[in-house]
Design an enzyme around this catalytic site. Structure first.
Site, PDB file in Angstrom:
ATOM      1  N   ALA A  51      -0.776   3.736  10.245  1.00  0.00           N
ATOM      2  CA  ALA A  51      -0.558   2.373   9.759  1.00  0.00           C
ATOM      3  C   ALA A  51      -0.712   1.342  10.877  1.00  0.00           C
ATOM      4  O   ALA A  51      -1.313   0.279  10.686  1.00  0.00           O
ATOM      5  CB  ALA A  51       0.842   2.267   9.140  1.00  0.00           C
ATOM      6  N   GLU A 111      -0.386  27.074   8.338  1.00  0.00           N
ATOM      7  CA  GLU A 111      -1.320  26.221   9.076  1.00  0.00           C
ATOM      8  C   GLU A 111      -2.598  27.015   9.364  1.00  0.00           C
ATOM      9  O   GLU A 111      -2.539  28.127   9.891  1.00  0.00           O
ATOM     10  CB  GLU A 111      -0.675  25.742  10.380  1.00  0.00           C
ATOM     11  CG  GLU A 111      -1.596  25.010  11.343  1.00  0.00           C
ATOM     12  CD  GLU A 111      -2.335  23.837  10.720  1.00  0.00           C
ATOM     13  OE1 GLU A 111      -3.582  23.841  10.754  1.00  0.00           O
ATOM     14  OE2 GLU A 111      -1.687  22.911  10.192  1.00  0.00           O
ATOM     15  N   LYS A 155      10.749   8.033   5.867  1.00  0.00           N
ATOM     16  CA  LYS A 155      11.735   7.845   6.948  1.00  0.00           C
ATOM     17  C   LYS A 155      13.145   7.682   6.369  1.00  0.00           C
ATOM     18  O   LYS A 155      14.120   8.126   6.958  1.00  0.00           O
ATOM     19  CB  LYS A 155      11.389   6.629   7.818  1.00  0.00           C
ATOM     20  CG  LYS A 155      10.055   6.683   8.511  1.00  0.00           C
ATOM     21  CD  LYS A 155       9.779   7.993   9.191  1.00  0.00           C
ATOM     22  CE  LYS A 155       8.347   8.422   9.198  1.00  0.00           C
ATOM     23  NZ  LYS A 155       7.653   8.780   8.009  1.00  0.00           N
ATOM     24  N   GLY A 199       0.368  19.115   9.661  1.00  0.00           N
ATOM     25  CA  GLY A 199       0.211  17.812  10.309  1.00  0.00           C
ATOM     26  C   GLY A 199       1.500  17.024  10.097  1.00  0.00           C
ATOM     27  O   GLY A 199       2.505  17.571   9.633  1.00  0.00           O
ATOM     28  N   HIS A 205      20.695   3.450  33.200  1.00  0.00           N
ATOM     29  CA  HIS A 205      21.480   4.683  33.062  1.00  0.00           C
ATOM     30  C   HIS A 205      22.768   4.388  32.296  1.00  0.00           C
ATOM     31  O   HIS A 205      23.368   3.361  32.522  1.00  0.00           O
ATOM     32  CB  HIS A 205      21.819   5.221  34.467  1.00  0.00           C
ATOM     33  CG  HIS A 205      22.743   6.395  34.450  1.00  0.00           C
ATOM     34  ND1 HIS A 205      22.302   7.672  34.197  1.00  0.00           N
ATOM     35  CD2 HIS A 205      24.087   6.482  34.631  1.00  0.00           C
ATOM     36  CE1 HIS A 205      23.334   8.503  34.233  1.00  0.00           C
ATOM     37  NE2 HIS A 205      24.430   7.799  34.492  1.00  0.00           N
ATOM     38  N   ALA A 254      -0.282  19.501   1.831  1.00  0.00           N
ATOM     39  CA  ALA A 254      -0.454  18.397   2.793  1.00  0.00           C
ATOM     40  C   ALA A 254      -1.614  18.753   3.716  1.00  0.00           C
ATOM     41  O   ALA A 254      -1.441  18.990   4.907  1.00  0.00           O
ATOM     42  CB  ALA A 254       0.835  18.186   3.583  1.00  0.00           C
ATOM     43  N   GLY A 309      -0.128  23.092   5.344  1.00  0.00           N
ATOM     44  CA  GLY A 309      -0.564  22.065   6.298  1.00  0.00           C
ATOM     45  C   GLY A 309       0.586  21.624   7.180  1.00  0.00           C
ATOM     46  O   GLY A 309       1.673  21.320   6.685  1.00  0.00           O
ATOM     47  N   GLY A 358       0.798  -1.225   0.000  1.00  0.00           N
ATOM     48  CA  GLY A 358       0.000   0.000   0.000  1.00  0.00           C
ATOM     49  C   GLY A 358       0.828   1.270   0.000  1.00  0.00           C
ATOM     50  O   GLY A 358       2.028   1.276  -0.289  1.00  0.00           O
TER      51      GLY A 358
END
Length: 464
Positions: free
Chosen positions: A318, A203, A52, A182, A443, A268, A180, A41
């Site tokens: 997703a 925006e 990414k 988002g 840590h 967007a 946009g 998809g």
């Protein structure tokens, strides 16, 4: 030709559809999946994954420019946009091919073509080889969504882009307008801004990343502006005048319209569900503003017909689609399934700095009548963040003052898209503040800030 019969037919092979098909097959159902374009998809091919890959390239480029801070030398730093895009497409291709392998492995029958509901329990598939009919008692709609095209702001692939154009840019923008803010808009703004485009984000709401907690939005905005981004809030792009080499945007703020020139525009402005040409009207499936109306178990009201993922409405993520796919397959196979709760699903935005959240914002929790306790911890107080050279960030937690329930968590900073899962698991296990305080965090890690944020909500913070 006789119709081919299955227990389950899935329409759409994105992260909702292909996961539903695999889970159904695992549970012993005979499964068919119909896909008109690419296995995997939008997410794998044109969404989550390739973006990414691009953002990773810009992140490495950003770090290369900071080499001297780390005692390193790097001269004549540059990038090859074509090679960056090529890597992104290769990553997408590798994963898309992997889905084909998973379908084979799980004995799912794949039909490449456009599907229409030809009646109850009947799917007609049109492909280049002709038309065939499939039948099943259970059908899952997982046709996803596409980018919204606003009148007058339509993409042309040359100067005005949608996400697909931005993933395979015909040129490197010098002066970029992103409409946009988002997740999609901000990720592309972040990518191109890091590569040197003079970037403006418009925006319509009163703040960027409007679904996030207000403090997160404000913090992210400050960081973006530090990186040279221009951000216009409560602003509307009224029209675009297109020329061969530029676009003039008419932008309205405070009732006044001003003109601004750009060489590239990315639109967007949200998404619309892919509900057309499926035959939904004839079956009496309810559609509200391009999304199929379902109950909490993704049932459409038509017996044996389910809808999952983006086509079934927000949150458009997703991982929500995949989880619904599993739930529906289990329901069909007669198993006990738990509905997916939208407020237990994390949202992640991979801009620089990253943004991640789960549960209610502070404002929403108060609106719902909770008496809240809020904790915060800054990255600057964390040893690992400073060692990484990432001291800009914040973690915020929201608790129910009466019960200690973790109502929400909101993060901005390096690697928060990985950290958020700690709180997601916590919420799933109905963790209280006491459990989180008594958990020993390793840590030095960024995750220690999650602990400190909880401690801060109860006046017990150590490193601040």
């Amino acid at each position: 030709m006789a119709a081919k019969s299955f227990d389950l037919i899935v329409i759409g092979a994105g992260p909702g559809g292909y996961v539903a098909a695999i889970r159904g097959a695992q549970l012993g159902l005979s499964v068919a999946i119909v896909e008109r374009e690419h296995l995997g998809g939008i997410c794998l091919n044109w969404g989550c994954i390739p973006t990414k890959a691009l953002l990773r390239s810009s992140e490495v480029f950003h770090l290369m420019q900071r080499a001297s801070e780390f005692g390193l030398k790097a001269d004549n730093i540059g990038y090859d946009l074509e090679a960056v895009v090529k890597r992104s497409r290769k990553v997408a291709g590798q994963l898309s091919g992997g889905i084909g392998h998973l379908m084979k492995k799980n004995k799912v029958s794949v039909f490449m073509g456009a599907a229409t509901l030809a009646g109850k329990g009947k799917v007609s598939v049109k492909s280049k080889d002709g038309e065939e009919t499939l039948t099943a008692k259970n059908i899952v709609l997982a046709t996803g969504a596409r980018a919204r095209n606003l009148p007058g702001l339509e993409a042309d692939g040359k100067r005005v882009w949608m996400y697909k154009d931005a993933l395979q840019p015909p040129h490197m923008p010098k002066k970029l307008l992103v409409i946009g803010s988002g997740a999609i808009g901000i990720e592309f703004a972040s990518f191109y801004n890091t590569l040197g485009a003079d970037t403006t984000v418009v925006e319509v709401m009163d703040r960027i990343l409007p679904v996030e907690d207000e403090e997160t939005s404000k913090f992210a905005k400050k960081q973006f502006e530090k990186q040279g981004m221009k951000i216009m809030q409560k602003a509307v792009v009224k029209q675009l005048d297109r020329a061969d080499d530029k676009v003039t945007a008419h932008i309205e703020t405070g009732g006044k319209v001003t003109k601004h020139e750009f060489d590239t525009v990315i639109s967007a402005v949200g998404i619309v569900g892919n509900v057309e040409d499926l035959g939904l009207e004839d079956l009496g499936v309810k559609v509200d503003r391009t999304h199929v109306v379902t109950d909490e178990y993704c049932r459409t009201g038509v017996e044996g017909l389910y809808a999952i993922g983006d086509i079934a409405g927000a949150p458009w993520l997703a991982h929500k689609a995949s989880h619904e796919g599993v739930m529906v397959a289990e329901l069909i196979a007669g198993q006990h399934a738990h509905p997916v709760k939208p407020e237990s699903i994390a949202g992640c935005t991979y801009c620089h700095p990253q943004v991640a959240s789960v549960g209610y914002t502070e404002a929403k929790a108060k609106e719902l009548g909770f008496d809240v306790k809020v904790g915060r911890f800054p990255f600057i107080g964390n040893g690992k963040a400073i060692a990484l050279g990432e001291p800009e960030g914040m973690i915020k937690t929201v608790f129910d003052a009466k019960t200690g329930e973790l109502l929400g968590a909101h993060m901005v900073g390096a690697e928060v898209t990985e950290l958020i899962q700690g709180y997601v698991v916590g919420r799933q296990l109905e963790t209280t503040e006491e459990d989180l305080m008594n958990t020993v965090f390793p840590h030095p890690t960024l995750s220690e800030m999650m602990h400190e944020s909880v401690l801060d909500a109860y006046g017990r913070v150590i490193h601040m």
